[in-house]
Scaffold this motif. Sequence first.
Motif, short mmCIF file in Angstrom:
data_model
loop_
_atom_site.label_atom_id
_atom_site.label_comp_id
_atom_site.label_asym_id
_atom_site.label_seq_id
_atom_site.Cartn_x
_atom_site.Cartn_y
_atom_site.Cartn_z
N GLN A 240 0.86 -1.23 -0.11
CA GLN A 240 0.09 -0.10 -0.05
C GLN A 240 0.96 1.12 0.06
O GLN A 240 0.50 2.41 -0.45
N THR A 241 2.02 1.12 0.50
CA THR A 241 3.00 2.23 0.35
C THR A 241 3.03 2.88 -1.10
O THR A 241 2.85 3.94 -1.36
N HIS A 242 3.16 1.69 -2.01
CA HIS A 242 3.39 2.03 -3.58
C HIS A 242 2.08 2.38 -4.01
O HIS A 242 2.14 3.40 -4.93
N THR A 243 1.13 1.78 -3.73
CA THR A 243 -0.29 1.91 -4.52
C THR A 243 -0.76 3.27 -4.29
O THR A 243 -1.22 4.07 -5.18
N LEU A 244 -0.56 3.75 -3.08
CA LEU A 244 -1.23 5.13 -2.48
C LEU A 244 -0.38 6.17 -3.41
O LEU A 244 -0.85 7.15 -3.67
N ALA A 245 1.04 5.89 -3.21
CA ALA A 245 1.84 7.10 -3.77
C ALA A 245 1.50 7.43 -5.17
O ALA A 245 1.65 8.23 -5.84
N ALA A 246 1.27 6.05 -5.96
CA ALA A 246 0.92 6.19 -7.34
C ALA A 246 -0.22 6.88 -7.82
O ALA A 246 -0.32 7.77 -8.49
N GLN A 247 -1.30 6.67 -6.92
CA GLN A 247 -2.59 7.38 -6.94
C GLN A 247 -2.35 8.75 -6.79
O GLN A 247 -3.11 9.54 -7.22
N VAL A 248 -1.58 9.07 -5.70
CA VAL A 248 -1.41 10.53 -5.48
C VAL A 248 -0.82 11.30 -6.76
O VAL A 248 -1.10 12.35 -7.02
N ASP A 249 0.31 10.53 -7.37
CA ASP A 249 0.80 11.07 -8.48
C ASP A 249 -0.02 11.13 -9.68
O ASP A 249 -0.26 12.20 -10.35
N ARG A 250 -1.09 10.15 -9.61
CA ARG A 250 -2.05 10.27 -10.73
C ARG A 250 -2.98 11.35 -10.43
O ARG A 250 -3.65 12.06 -11.53
N TYR A 251 -3.18 11.76 -9.37
CA TYR A 251 -4.16 12.94 -8.98
C TYR A 251 -3.43 14.30 -9.51
O TYR A 251 -4.20 14.98 -10.09
N HIS A 252 -2.40 14.31 -9.27
CA HIS A 252 -1.35 15.57 -9.28
C HIS A 252 -1.22 15.78 -10.89
O HIS A 252 -1.08 16.84 -11.41
N SER A 253 -1.20 14.63 -11.85
CA SER A 253 -1.02 14.51 -13.20
C SER A 253 -2.45 14.80 -13.82
O SER A 253 -2.34 15.25 -15.11
N GLY A 254 -3.57 14.96 -13.32
CA GLY A 254 -4.93 15.58 -13.79
C GLY A 254 -5.45 14.46 -14.48
O GLY A 254 -6.34 14.62 -15.28
N LYS A 255 -5.09 13.13 -14.30
CA LYS A 255 -5.76 12.13 -15.15
C LYS A 255 -6.59 11.32 -14.26
O LYS A 255 -7.07 10.11 -14.80
N LEU A 256 -6.99 11.52 -13.15
CA LEU A 256 -8.21 10.70 -12.53
C LEU A 256 -9.62 10.90 -12.77
O LEU A 256 -10.27 9.83 -12.94
N PHE A 257 -9.84 12.05 -13.14
CA PHE A 257 -11.40 12.32 -13.64
C PHE A 257 -11.55 13.08 -14.86
O PHE A 257 -10.86 13.62 -15.52
N SER A 258 -12.50 12.07 -15.50
CA SER A 258 -12.80 12.61 -17.03
C SER A 258 -13.67 14.22 -17.02
O SER A 258 -14.06 14.49 -16.04
#
Length: 582
Positions: A240-258
């Motif tokens: 979960q250390t890695h999976t959550l870090a990646a999800q934070v990165d996805r949020y900041h990349s602007g790719k989470l929400f259509s």
Amino acid sequence: MPDIIALTAPQNVLPAFTQHCALLGHHEHQLALILAGEAQPALHKLTLSAPVQAIQFPQAHSNWLMASFSTSGAISPYLHQSRLSVAALGHCDEHASWCQRYQLLPSASLSQLVTAMLASELNDGQTLASALHQLAATLSGHYAVIVQDPLQPQYLYALQGGLGLWIGQEDGLRQICTTSAKAMRQSANSAYEMKPQEVVRFGLSQPTFIAADESTTPISMSSGKQIQVPHHMLDEIQSQTHTLAAQVDRYHSGKLFSTALLAKLSALRSITLVASGSSFHAAMIASYWLEQLGGCKVQVELASEYRFREVHPAPDEMLIGISQSGETADTLEAIRLAQRKGAAQSVALTNAPGSTLTSLCDHTLLTESGHELSVSSTKSFTAQLLLLYQFALALGQARKALSSEALQTAEQQMRRLSAAVQTTLEHSKEIRRWASELHRKANLFVIGRHAMYPVALEGAFKFKEVAYQNATGYAAGELKHGPITLIDEELPVIACLPWNEHAERMLSNLHEIRSNHGEIFVLSDGNLASSERFHVIHMPTGLGSLSPITYVIALQLLAYHCALQRGNVIDTPRNLQKARTS
């Protein structure tokens, strides 16, 4: 799970790298890599469809490569002026401030920021090893870095900045550096787990520590068999250390929400969350965030009950169905019912692209936490939580219910999350000690207030599911309405006690439990001390509303160790299946 990896050998490493890709197996992955030997080094991006059988590389031969895997493509190595190749994973504190200092956009990736910092030191005459030590001393956070400098083509360098990083040796003189313990244990003959702040040089000779004064010490490697994880559940808790870090990165990349989904948010007046099992507890926790951060009316429904009710969806209501597999029968039927009754818009939140749930709903939110082999939901649960938190932030911005200061605070807390998760996992020895006492108990209570109430429900759920113990989750304020009569010397209470505006009331509840001779096990970030029959594990601070995630992880680990000490089957608990429940 997102990973960064580097391979180097006297011979071609591409066939071995194809084998590493095949270990991913279960999901489509985005691969980004930099290869050796190209006249003009370039970053190559490929989509891997499972199962991986063959990869068409840009060239036929390479004696080193650096790569990243992610489900979103947001994490990739960075190539700087043909001088440095850098792969970084994780997060740093004050990311935006550091980007401003190095004249980068706030949306710059961690790899770009690390590259800029290293390039600045190299331009000042520092060696790459000393630049990495300076980086470790300067940049706080939770990250791992792999670097290659073409001026030293025989070597690669690695820095462990708090995120797990492995160095290994494989057949044929190959050496590997990766954040994936799974990849390491399946391929390496010998391995070494780097410690925080360590800088290691590896390549065509024995992997070596590089000290701050640039003195070198060969690394003593251990057998690769020593890094086996005994159960999928433990592996997934630790990941979960890695999976959550990646999800934070996805949020900041602007790719989470259509764009289509974001366009619907400003007109919403209410949200209904429907789910079953652990996903229902995730929905309950998220309801606090959606109300507080999103400024929206929220109701949470058990899918198995909702599907048999006379529901009346409103035109300005959004229905969110939550299912890890996307195939939970009750949740699917709940969505179908709401649609028949005129639900205007629906969202699938799942870990399974292309599942039935995604085909039913107008919009999809993917956790992208990777395949979960254990029946018990761990990493997929916390991925659901984080995605719902991020959705609450998007909702608050769209409805102008969230100030810029509150948004900035929330984003800073997200950046701290993976480090806080790692700190929680490092309490494993204390948690095992608790389990040595708790696993003997036939009954126990788990309690919490506010958002910690559904955390307590999920913790109790895990004890039932994995440890086969009769655990009951309660809102702490409800104990006095009857359940406190059950508390005595034989019924322990696990309390989730973040030090916030609800702490004093929670302490009052604990005093009542002690007056009834109950033994208390407290998870808290407050200044509490252990005493007789009052045990404390100190949780990480600074997460604010996100703290339920770390408390859930501590309870997951506690339930796992109780199950282990009770001799239970861990990954396939009796009478349970992963999906298609009804």
